[in-house]
Design a protein around this motif. Structure first.
Motif, PDB file in Angstrom:
ATOM      1  N   ASN A   1     -20.917   0.203  -2.575  1.00  0.00           N
ATOM      2  CA  ASN A   1     -20.487   0.153  -1.160  1.00  0.00           C
ATOM      3  C   ASN A   1     -18.955  -0.402  -0.627  1.00  0.00           C
ATOM      4  OD1 ASN A   1     -23.004   0.983  -0.248  1.00  0.00           O
ATOM      5  ND2 ASN A   1     -23.798  -1.001  -0.408  1.00  0.00           N
ATOM      6  N   MET A   2     -18.190  -0.060  -1.554  1.00  0.00           N
ATOM      7  CA  MET A   2     -16.694  -0.210  -1.483  1.00  0.00           C
ATOM      8  C   MET A   2     -16.172   1.071  -1.051  1.00  0.00           C
ATOM      9  SD  MET A   2     -15.607  -3.458  -1.989  1.00  0.00           S
ATOM     10  CE  MET A   2     -16.227  -4.882  -2.937  1.00  0.00           C
ATOM     11  N   VAL A   3     -15.335   1.423  -0.129  1.00  0.00           N
ATOM     12  CA  VAL A   3     -14.702   2.352   0.337  1.00  0.00           C
ATOM     13  C   VAL A   3     -13.226   2.401   0.029  1.00  0.00           C
ATOM     14  CG1 VAL A   3     -14.173   4.076   2.140  1.00  0.00           C
ATOM     15  CG2 VAL A   3     -16.372   2.725   2.235  1.00  0.00           C
ATOM     16  N   VAL A   4     -12.591   3.384  -0.876  1.00  0.00           N
ATOM     17  CA  VAL A   4     -11.384   3.379  -1.225  1.00  0.00           C
ATOM     18  C   VAL A   4     -10.782   4.481  -0.463  1.00  0.00           C
ATOM     19  CG1 VAL A   4     -11.954   5.136  -3.206  1.00  0.00           C
ATOM     20  CG2 VAL A   4      -9.680   3.908  -2.957  1.00  0.00           C
ATOM     21  N   MET A   5      -9.655   4.175   0.230  1.00  0.00           N
ATOM     22  CA  MET A   5      -8.830   5.029   1.031  1.00  0.00           C
ATOM     23  C   MET A   5      -7.347   5.111   0.532  1.00  0.00           C
ATOM     24  SD  MET A   5     -10.021   3.395   4.788  1.00  0.00           S
ATOM     25  CE  MET A   5     -11.626   2.631   4.968  1.00  0.00           C
ATOM     26  N   PHE A   6      -6.790   6.345   0.806  1.00  0.00           N
ATOM     27  CA  PHE A   6      -5.511   6.442   0.133  1.00  0.00           C
ATOM     28  C   PHE A   6      -4.785   7.603   0.729  1.00  0.00           C
ATOM     29  CE2 PHE A   6      -8.767   8.212  -2.602  1.00  0.00           C
ATOM     30  CZ  PHE A   6      -8.268   9.394  -2.945  1.00  0.00           C
ATOM     31  N   GLY A   7      -3.354   7.922   0.708  1.00  0.00           N
ATOM     32  CA  GLY A   7      -2.722   8.887   1.532  1.00  0.00           C
ATOM     33  C   GLY A   7      -1.442   8.999   0.649  1.00  0.00           C
ATOM     34  N   ARG A   8      -0.813  10.090   1.355  1.00  0.00           N
ATOM     35  CA  ARG A   8       0.642  10.574   0.624  1.00  0.00           C
ATOM     36  C   ARG A   8       1.621   9.286   0.312  1.00  0.00           C
ATOM     37  NH1 ARG A   8       3.175  15.048   4.302  1.00  0.00           N
ATOM     38  NH2 ARG A   8       4.607  15.066   2.382  1.00  0.00           N
ATOM     39  N   THR A   9       2.363   9.448  -0.506  1.00  0.00           N
ATOM     40  CA  THR A   9       3.223   8.331  -0.855  1.00  0.00           C
ATOM     41  C   THR A   9       4.688   8.740  -0.439  1.00  0.00           C
ATOM     42  OG1 THR A   9       3.893   9.241  -2.969  1.00  0.00           O
ATOM     43  CG2 THR A   9       2.299   7.635  -2.731  1.00  0.00           C
ATOM     44  N   ASP A  10       5.022   9.880   0.075  1.00  0.00           N
ATOM     45  CA  ASP A  10       6.383  10.464   0.256  1.00  0.00           C
ATOM     46  C   ASP A  10       6.641  10.553   1.661  1.00  0.00           C
ATOM     47  OD1 ASP A  10       4.791  12.801   0.801  1.00  0.00           O
ATOM     48  OD2 ASP A  10       6.085  14.251  -0.174  1.00  0.00           O
ATOM     49  N   PHE A  11       5.965   9.885   2.595  1.00  0.00           N
ATOM     50  CA  PHE A  11       6.281   9.800   4.067  1.00  0.00           C
ATOM     51  C   PHE A  11       6.884   8.509   4.553  1.00  0.00           C
ATOM     52  CE2 PHE A  11       4.819  11.352   8.385  1.00  0.00           C
ATOM     53  CZ  PHE A  11       5.358  12.772   8.146  1.00  0.00           C
ATOM     54  N   GLY A  12       7.450   7.767   3.826  1.00  0.00           N
ATOM     55  CA  GLY A  12       7.872   6.496   4.024  1.00  0.00           C
ATOM     56  C   GLY A  12       7.090   5.261   3.759  1.00  0.00           C
ATOM     57  N   PRO A  13       7.451   4.193   4.220  1.00  0.00           N
ATOM     58  CA  PRO A  13       6.577   2.816   3.932  1.00  0.00           C
ATOM     59  C   PRO A  13       5.357   2.933   4.936  1.00  0.00           C
ATOM     60  CG  PRO A  13       8.628   2.367   5.350  1.00  0.00           C
ATOM     61  CD  PRO A  13       8.797   3.696   4.854  1.00  0.00           C
ATOM     62  N   SER A  14       4.138   2.302   4.051  1.00  0.00           N
ATOM     63  CA  SER A  14       2.950   2.070   5.085  1.00  0.00           C
ATOM     64  C   SER A  14       3.274   0.694   5.843  1.00  0.00           C
ATOM     65  CB  SER A  14       1.816   1.948   4.413  1.00  0.00           C
ATOM     66  OG  SER A  14       1.794   0.670   3.400  1.00  0.00           O
ATOM     67  N   ASN A  15       2.397   0.277   6.377  1.00  0.00           N
ATOM     68  CA  ASN A  15       2.305  -1.033   7.067  1.00  0.00           C
ATOM     69  C   ASN A  15       1.583  -2.290   6.529  1.00  0.00           C
ATOM     70  OD1 ASN A  15       4.066  -0.331   9.225  1.00  0.00           O
ATOM     71  ND2 ASN A  15       2.205   0.639  10.352  1.00  0.00           N
ATOM     72  N   LEU A  16       1.278  -1.904   4.994  1.00  0.00           N
ATOM     73  CA  LEU A  16       0.574  -2.534   4.310  1.00  0.00           C
ATOM     74  C   LEU A  16       1.285  -3.125   3.263  1.00  0.00           C
ATOM     75  CD1 LEU A  16      -2.307  -4.189   3.920  1.00  0.00           C
ATOM     76  CD2 LEU A  16      -3.071  -2.011   2.538  1.00  0.00           C
ATOM     77  N   SER A  17       1.657  -4.174   2.904  1.00  0.00           N
ATOM     78  CA  SER A  17       2.540  -4.745   1.823  1.00  0.00           C
ATOM     79  C   SER A  17       1.546  -4.784   0.326  1.00  0.00           C
ATOM     80  CB  SER A  17       3.068  -6.227   1.988  1.00  0.00           C
ATOM     81  OG  SER A  17       3.850  -5.977   3.274  1.00  0.00           O
ATOM     82  N   LEU A  18       2.224  -4.518  -0.749  1.00  0.00           N
ATOM     83  CA  LEU A  18       1.681  -4.985  -1.452  1.00  0.00           C
ATOM     84  C   LEU A  18       1.871  -6.301  -2.025  1.00  0.00           C
ATOM     85  CD1 LEU A  18       3.431  -1.898  -4.143  1.00  0.00           C
ATOM     86  CD2 LEU A  18       0.881  -2.070  -3.522  1.00  0.00           C
ATOM     87  N   PRO A  19       0.861  -7.152  -2.773  1.00  0.00           N
ATOM     88  CA  PRO A  19       1.013  -8.325  -3.055  1.00  0.00           C
ATOM     89  C   PRO A  19       1.667  -8.738  -4.457  1.00  0.00           C
ATOM     90  CG  PRO A  19      -1.087  -7.552  -3.938  1.00  0.00           C
ATOM     91  CD  PRO A  19      -0.364  -6.493  -3.274  1.00  0.00           C
ATOM     92  N   TYR A  20       2.088 -10.114  -4.681  1.00  0.00           N
ATOM     93  CA  TYR A  20       2.523 -10.556  -5.744  1.00  0.00           C
ATOM     94  C   TYR A  20       4.023  -9.989  -6.201  1.00  0.00           C
ATOM     95  CZ  TYR A  20      -2.513 -11.461  -5.937  1.00  0.00           C
ATOM     96  OH  TYR A  20      -3.761 -12.069  -5.614  1.00  0.00           O
ATOM     97  N   GLY A  21       4.759  -9.406  -5.098  1.00  0.00           N
ATOM     98  CA  GLY A  21       6.126  -8.959  -5.367  1.00  0.00           C
ATOM     99  C   GLY A  21       6.007  -7.583  -6.174  1.00  0.00           C
TER     100      GLY A  21
END
Length: 359
Positions: free
Chosen positions: A51-71
């Motif tokens: 019951n988890m949902v994985v979501m993802f999109g293209r990587t070559d359209f600029g930064p998203s508004n969600l930061s990666l954690p832990y540097g």
């Protein structure tokens, strides 16, 4: 002071119940906004068996508004927009707690394809640019231990706009893609270490292509029903042999990307003689994609076709939908009914060339 008290009380209530009373999950007939923003564009989504949902999109359209954690950050020398990227382009959403966490997808998943293995692992294949030969896997977990694992160069051919189908033995067949008239299997074994030519895919490509993301259904006899453009075959993938070629659908409107219609294999009753019937709905007239890029938006197709693929002499039975529809979605319900939703009334799939939303 009163305002502060009310805000504090609301915060405490949210901690106790992440779904506010006005937003109860399961209430019929009411949309509920769970998050104002999740930070990424969910080009692809997959419900996992926990019951988890994985979501993802293209990587070559600029930064998203969600930061990666832990540097963490993504370095991609072939990215056309952002070679050093500290933002996530994938996340895992927990439907039970209404929370999500970022995941690291490193290569471009734009218009990739995927299937779920019997053990619940999502296998995502291909994409664009540095992602077109990549296999990515995500195995579900109930903690924060799981993330994407990528296998660069695993695919024998470039897979962009391909179709995946899980097979009875648990493997996945990956069919077609842009200018790819072949298929391959995942995982590989000693007998399937490369791709297999499929002339049908070359024959169904026209000036607008219209054979991308071919429709694929596993039939009761173990063969695959493959529909591309306006034609369909039954393929014995084990012998790399076309078993049967079906008559072309009788309304000559292409049904595959970019003239994107939709397709379902209708329910099969195991208590009755086995009868497999496929339905194709919507699409766009021939040449609609080229015309839409010039600002001329033809009305989409309103036709649906049904064919009983195991009949001795199968033929298409046609019916019209109430309105034209391209880029629609068809979903089977537990009742055996089919819901058709979404899409555009004119134009085709592509960059802003679909018009008149079907609501």
């Amino acid at each position: 002071m009163v305002t502060f008290f009310l805000l504090a009380l609301l915060f405490i209530l949210l901690l106790v119940n992440p779904f506010p009373a006005m937003c109860q999950i399961g209430r019929e007939g009411e949309w509920c906004l769970l998050h104002a923003s999740i930070g990424i564009s969910a080009m692809h989504m997959q419900l996992l068996h926990n019951n988890m949902v994985v979501m993802f999109g293209r990587t070559d359209f600029g930064p998203s508004n969600l930061s990666l954690p832990y540097g963490r950050y993504r370095y991609d020398s072939s990215d056309n927009v952002l070679k050093n990227d500290c933002t996530a382009h994938s996340l895992l959403y927990d439907t039970g707690t209404n929370t999500f966490r970022p995941l690291m997808v490193e290569t471009d998943t734009w218009c990739s394809s995927g299937s779920v293995l019997p053990d619940g692992t999502l296998v995502q294949t291909g994409g664009y640019n540095d992602g077109d030969h990549v296999v990515r896997t995500l195995t579900p977990c109930n903690d924060e231990s799981c993330d994407w694992v990528e296998f660069p160069g695993y695919l024998s051919e470039r897979r962009w706009y391909a179709t995946n189908q899980r097979l009875p033995d648990g493997r996945i067949i990956i069919i077609g893609g842009r200018r790819q008239f072949n298929y391959e299997l995942y995982p590989r074994n000693s007998e399937s270490s490369s791709s297999f030519w499929l002339e049908f895919l070359r024959e169904t490509r026209d000036d607008d292509e219209n054979n991308l993301y071919p429709f694929v259904h596993l039939l009761p006899d173990g063969n695959l029903f493959i529909f591309a453009n306006t034609r369909a075959i039954s393929l014995d993938y084990k012998q790399n042999r076309v078993v049967r070629e079906f008559p072309s659908i009788t309304v000559d409107d292409p049904r595959n990307y970019p003239s994107s219609g939709s397709s379902v294999l209708l329910p099969i009753d195991e208590n009755e003689p086995i009868e497999a019937e496929v339905m194709e709905c919507g699409g766009a007239p021939r040449g609609a994609f080229s015309k839409a890029k010039q600002g001329i938006f033809d009305a989409a197709s309103r036709s649906c076709g049904r064919i009983k693929v195991m009949d001795e002499n199968p033929s298409w039975a046609m019916v019209d939908m109430p309105m034209p529809r391209v880029m629609g979605d068809m979903i089977l319900l537990p009742t055996g009914d089919v819901v058709i939703i979404n899409g555009a009334g004119s134009g085709t799939a592509g960059w802003e060339i679909g018009q008149n939303p079907v609501t």
